[in-house]
Write a protein that holds these residues in place. Structure first.
Motif, PDB file in Angstrom:
ATOM      1  N   GLU A 168      41.405  34.166  45.853  1.00 18.59           N
ATOM      2  CA  GLU A 168      41.062  35.577  45.938  1.00 18.59           C
ATOM      3  C   GLU A 168      41.852  36.275  47.046  1.00 18.59           C
ATOM      4  N   ARG A 170      42.332  39.160  49.825  1.00 13.49           N
ATOM      5  CA  ARG A 170      41.358  39.909  50.616  1.00 13.49           C
ATOM      6  C   ARG A 170      42.101  40.712  51.686  1.00 13.49           C
ATOM      7  N   GLU A 171      41.374  41.150  52.711  1.00 13.46           N
ATOM      8  CA  GLU A 171      41.971  42.007  53.719  1.00 13.46           C
ATOM      9  C   GLU A 171      43.037  41.303  54.555  1.00 13.46           C
ATOM     10  N   GLU A 303      38.919  38.621  42.634  1.00 13.05           N
ATOM     11  CA  GLU A 303      39.165  39.941  43.205  1.00 13.05           C
ATOM     12  C   GLU A 303      40.363  40.540  42.474  1.00 13.05           C
TER      13      GLU A 303
END
Length: 316
Positions: A168, A170-171, A303
């Motif tokens: 996934e 992510r930030e 995501e």
């Protein structure tokens, strides 16, 4: 400004995981360049011997080592940048990308991909490439031009996350699967832990936006990156990855809900425009509707991703 080189060995890779607790395998200074040799694919993805495709020795050695596997991607790193602290920004220039093998693979499996209900079986193709001509040869006869990039580029996530899968995005970046961030492009990442701890892998020879069946042309690539550290006091706080290609500014959004990923990519682009121009937020929102193209990056990593593309030369 020094240059460094990391090969893929059991000591310099992590199989499928990001973690702020991972010890760096190399520490550099801001302005240094690092060449990362990256390999792709577990033992189950290797071509059958009768195809005559050569598995790179470094990849075969990793298979024999039977590394702990946290997720799907083999990453080279992490690389620490001296002085990097949470709140800083790491600027990553993708200087050069070279092919590390003469083939790649693309497949899907049960319960994965964008249409698992339509394609419940396992299907795998091993695809030769012509390095000199920069093309690949698909099993049904189509020849595709190659456009290599790294599917995974990221720093360590916030320490509170612990060990997380590379699946996934992510930030902290990670499995962005953004084909726009090839050689000549720059990725901007927020720093979440001391040293930043950058890793890369998941080489893609070519990919369509969406990456709908799970895979791009997964293959071994070698990338050369230059790292520039921006201290928090010297720049506005970056909270989410952004990028810049030779022709476009790129915002990104990720969420399980594609609508929310779109909203995040749009908010990131509005914030970029207002920071880089005299436009108000109202004007930037309107400008995005007139001049920014939003693409579905990928729909297969849990995501989902959306990226906005603003052509350079339109801001003042």
């Amino acid at each position: 400004m020094a240059s460094h080189h990391l090969t893929s060995t059991p000591e310099t890779v992590r199989f499928g995981g990001f973690d702020a607790a991972f010890a760096p395998v190399l520490t550099i200074r801001s302005g240094d360049s690092v060449t990362l040799e990256c390999v792709s694919g577990g033992p189950e993805a290797m071509p059958p011997p009768e195809m005559g495709l050569v598995v790179p020795p470094a990849l075969a050695a990793l298979h024999r080592a039977e590394l702990v596997r946290h997720g799907p991607h083999i990453l080279t790193g992490p690389v620490a940048v001296e002085g990097a602290e949470p709140g800083d920004m790491l600027e990553v220039h993708v200087e050069k990308i070279e092919f590390g093998a003469d083939w790649g693979f693309c497949g899907f499996r049960p319960l994965g991909g964008t249409l698992p209900e339509d394609f419940p079986d396992r299907y795998m193709s091993h695809i030769p490439i012509d390095r000199a001509r920069r093309v690949c040869h698909l099993p049904w006869g189509t020849e595709l031009p190659l456009a290599p990039f790294f599917g995974v580029m990221g720093v360590a996530p916030p320490p509170a996350y612990g060990a997380i899968s590379t699946k996934e995005p992510r930030e902290h970046g990670g499995n962005l699967d953004n084909k726009e961030i090839g050689a000549g492009s720059t990725l901007f990442l927020p720093v979440w832990t001391p040293g930043a701890l950058f890793s890369a892998g998941d080489g893609h020879g070519v990919q369509g936006d969406g990456e709908v069946c799970i895979n791009a042309l997964e293959m071994c690539l070698t990338g050369t990156f230059t790292f520039v550290l921006h201290k928090a006091a010297d720049s506005a706080r970056l909270r989410f990855p952004r990028a810049e290609s030779p022709t476009h500014y790129i915002s990104m959004g990720m969420n399980e809900d594609l609508d929310l990923a779109m909203k995040q990519a749009l908010r990131e682009m509005i914030a970029f425009i207002t920071a880089r121009s005299a436009l108000s937020a109202d004007q930037a929102y309107q400008f995005c509707s007139l001049a920014v193209d939003f693409h579905v990056t990928q729909t297969v990593n849990g995501e989902k991703g959306v990226h906005g593309m603003l052509r350079k030369g339109l801001l003042f």
